[in-house]
Scaffold this motif. Structure first.
Motif, short mmCIF file in Angstrom:
data_model
loop_
_atom_site.label_atom_id
_atom_site.label_comp_id
_atom_site.label_asym_id
_atom_site.label_seq_id
_atom_site.Cartn_x
_atom_site.Cartn_y
_atom_site.Cartn_z
N LEU A 1 0.87 -1.19 0.00
CA LEU A 1 0.00 0.00 0.00
C LEU A 1 0.89 1.23 0.00
N THR A 2 0.98 1.91 -1.14
CA THR A 2 1.86 3.07 -1.28
C THR A 2 1.12 4.35 -0.93
N PHE A 3 1.91 5.42 -0.71
CA PHE A 3 1.31 6.71 -0.36
C PHE A 3 0.42 7.24 -1.49
N PRO A 4 0.85 7.19 -2.78
CA PRO A 4 -0.05 7.67 -3.85
C PRO A 4 -1.36 6.88 -3.94
N LEU A 5 -1.30 5.55 -3.76
CA LEU A 5 -2.53 4.74 -3.81
C LEU A 5 -3.49 5.13 -2.69
N LEU A 6 -2.95 5.24 -1.48
CA LEU A 6 -3.79 5.60 -0.34
C LEU A 6 -4.32 7.02 -0.48
N SER A 7 -3.47 7.94 -0.96
CA SER A 7 -3.87 9.35 -1.08
C SER A 7 -5.01 9.53 -2.07
N VAL A 8 -4.88 8.92 -3.25
CA VAL A 8 -5.92 9.11 -4.26
C VAL A 8 -7.22 8.42 -3.83
N THR A 9 -7.11 7.30 -3.11
CA THR A 9 -8.30 6.63 -2.59
C THR A 9 -9.03 7.51 -1.58
N LEU A 138 -10.85 2.97 -8.66
CA LEU A 138 -10.06 2.31 -7.62
C LEU A 138 -9.86 0.83 -7.94
N GLY A 139 -10.87 0.19 -8.53
CA GLY A 139 -10.73 -1.22 -8.89
C GLY A 139 -9.69 -1.45 -9.96
N GLU A 140 -9.47 -0.44 -10.81
CA GLU A 140 -8.50 -0.58 -11.90
C GLU A 140 -7.08 -0.19 -11.49
N ILE A 141 -6.93 0.68 -10.48
CA ILE A 141 -5.57 1.07 -10.08
C ILE A 141 -5.03 0.18 -8.96
N ALA A 142 -5.90 -0.54 -8.26
CA ALA A 142 -5.46 -1.32 -7.10
C ALA A 142 -4.86 -2.65 -7.52
N PRO A 143 -3.75 -3.09 -6.88
CA PRO A 143 -3.26 -4.47 -7.06
C PRO A 143 -4.32 -5.44 -6.56
N LYS A 144 -4.31 -6.67 -7.08
CA LYS A 144 -5.41 -7.60 -6.77
C LYS A 144 -5.49 -7.91 -5.28
N PHE A 149 -9.75 -4.00 -0.06
CA PHE A 149 -9.54 -2.95 0.93
C PHE A 149 -9.80 -1.57 0.34
N LEU A 150 -9.16 -1.28 -0.81
CA LEU A 150 -9.36 0.04 -1.43
C LEU A 150 -10.77 0.18 -2.00
N GLY A 151 -11.34 -0.93 -2.48
CA GLY A 151 -12.68 -0.88 -3.06
C GLY A 151 -13.76 -0.58 -2.04
N LEU A 152 -13.53 -0.94 -0.77
CA LEU A 152 -14.52 -0.67 0.27
C LEU A 152 -14.29 0.67 0.97
N MET A 153 -13.16 1.31 0.69
CA MET A 153 -12.91 2.62 1.32
C MET A 153 -14.01 3.64 1.00
N PRO A 154 -14.52 3.71 -0.26
CA PRO A 154 -15.62 4.65 -0.52
C PRO A 154 -16.85 4.39 0.33
#
Length: 464
Positions: A1-9, A138-144, A149-154
């Motif tokens: 989980l990188t800072f750019p991934l978490l930030s944009v999410t 988010l589903g397209e930028i996130a690793p599988k 985790f990222l998909g449920l953040m919204p």
């Protein structure tokens, strides 16, 4: 989980998804003040006030036109994401909130009830777009391994939006009569922040490579999101999907509905999205104060009881977010619908028996909290994540149009008819929602496979 991934999410969840939750609940606490404004405006124009029936109808329209705007927005998703991309669509949609905030914020000063209704419809248009595009992005930028985790953040931010609307609606904050236009228009703050910052993050790598054939752009985007220069494995996986789709154009909604190779995925999207709204959760959110009042809670305590339910939503959303990669998608959504169904039946019996057994009203309140917790733990976010996972790139935008349209149609239906359904059937109206919840849980158990830690191609092969 990188800072750019978490930030944009966090950014798109705060600037888009949270506004959906806020606008769902914002009309609950100022209902009396808005109705009084409608009555006073009508009286000034025509020399007489509104009768209770027409006033209820006008207010129901104000509540439910949000869903009609959402329906229009969901129908535009396919065209917008193809033309502007995922990131570009979210940036442009923020302008809609600034427009809607202006309409609602100045409605009382200009003595126009129409401006409130127009503003609500525009916020619905924005939510209809973002409710599909945020999980798609988010589903397209996130690793599988992080997609759940990222998909449920919204969904957590949707619950936070509801919670903030409940807190700001307290009498000590913006719950007074003079503040309701500000209360409705405060949504411009998160939208402005998203508009300013979202351009700092790249477009979806899958969109760039598969749809735009921009390998350099996709590589650069992946390196920024994943924080590593070695992204060749991910590029190869996307190229494999691109080759498998080389003879397939982006399908339309009509083509999706006729495509026998994805009929079970399409049916699953239809059942889960319709079930999510027909579960009655929007009736709970739109009319929380009315339900508490019917349960016998003192009027002075209702705003604080409502905030308590908002806290439950946030906690349940966090539980879902942090357990989805461990438990999987199916257990969360099945458990959520089953809990909702049981608690809806509990509300019915508590309302029927509270006259003879006054303590049953507390059972009813506990059941309402249980409904909200069950929904936020799974059904609130998993259906949108599933739409990204069940389809390949060529079918995904059309699937989001189908799911989003059904979602908003059912949202409008429940929001508009619930007050009349409650008046005609009383406590038994909740048994309808109970049956829907249990049937959807049974369908998910029998039909939908687990998609945790699988690539989009692997999931497609499971259904095939």
């Amino acid at each position: 989980l990188t800072f750019p991934l978490l930030s944009v999410t966090l950014l798109v969840s705060f600037g888009s998804s949270m506004l959906y939750g806020y606008n769902l609940a914002v009309v609950n606490s100022p209902a009396v003040h808005i109705k009084a404004f409608y009555n006073a405006t009508w009286s000034q124009r025509y020399g007489h006030g509104l009768a209770p029936g027409p006033l209820t109808l006008l207010y129901s329209l104000t509540v439910s036109i949000f869903a009609l705007g959402g329906l229009v927005g969901s129908l535009l998703v396919g065209v917008l994401v193809k033309r502007y991309g995922r990131n570009g669509t979210l940036s442009r949609s923020s302008l809609l909130i600034l427009l809607a905030g202006g309409f609602m914020g100045f409605s009382r000063e200009l003595g126009s009830l129409e401006m409130v209704i127009i503003g609500r419809s525009i916020t619905g248009l924005h939510s209809g777009i973002c409710l599909s595009v945020v999980p798609l992005y988010l589903g397209e930028i996130a690793p599988k391994n992080l997609r759940g985790f990222l998909g449920l953040m919204p969904s957590i931010f949707i619950c936070l939006g509801v919670f903030f609307a409940q807190v700001l609606g307290l009498p000590e904050l913006l719950g007074e009569d003079r503040f309701w236009p500000l209360f409705l228009s405060v949504v411009v703050v998160p939208a402005s922040l998203q508009l300013l910052l979202l351009h700092c993050f790249p477009e979806s790598p899958r969109y760039l490579l598969i749809e735009r054939n921009d390998v350099c752009g996709a590589t650069k985007a992946l390196r920024q999101f994943l924080g590593t220069l070695d992204v060749q494995d991910v590029i190869e996986e996307m190229k494999e999907e691109q080759r498998s789709l080389s003879s397939v154009e982006m399908v339309s909604v009509w083509q999706l509905l006729r495509d026998r190779s994805v009929r079970w995925q399409t049916l699953s999207v239809v059942v889960v999205n319709a079930g999510m709204q027909l579960s009655g959760i929007d009736a709970i959110w739109f009319y929380t104060n009315t339900i508490f009042e019917n349960a016998g809670i003192p009027v002075s305590q209702i705003p604080y009881a409502t905030v308590g339910t908002g806290t439950t939503e946030v906690v349940a959303g966090l539980i879902g977010c942090f357990t989805i990669e461990k438990l999987g998608r199916r257990p969360l959504i099945i458990t959520g619908f089953c809990v909702m169904g049981i608690c809806l039946a509990g509300i019915t019996f508590s309302l029927l028996l509270q006259t003879a057994l006054p303590w049953m009203r507390y059972i009813g309140v506990a059941c309402m909290v249980g409904i909200i917790a069950g929904f936020c733990m799974g059904p609130a976010g998993v259906p949108f994540l599933m739409m990204a996972e069940l389809f390949t790139q060529s079918h995904r935008p059309a699937a989001y149009i189908v799911g989003g349209s059904l979602n908003w149609l059912c949202n409008f239906t429940v929001g508009f008819i619930f007050p009349f359904l409650q008046m005609s059937t009383g406590a038994f109206c909740y048994l309808v929602f109970c049956g829907v919840c249990l049937l959807v849980a049974l369908y998910v158990y029998l039909v939908i496979p687990e998609t945790k830690n699988k690539t989009f191609m692997e999931i497609s092969c499971i259904f095939a």
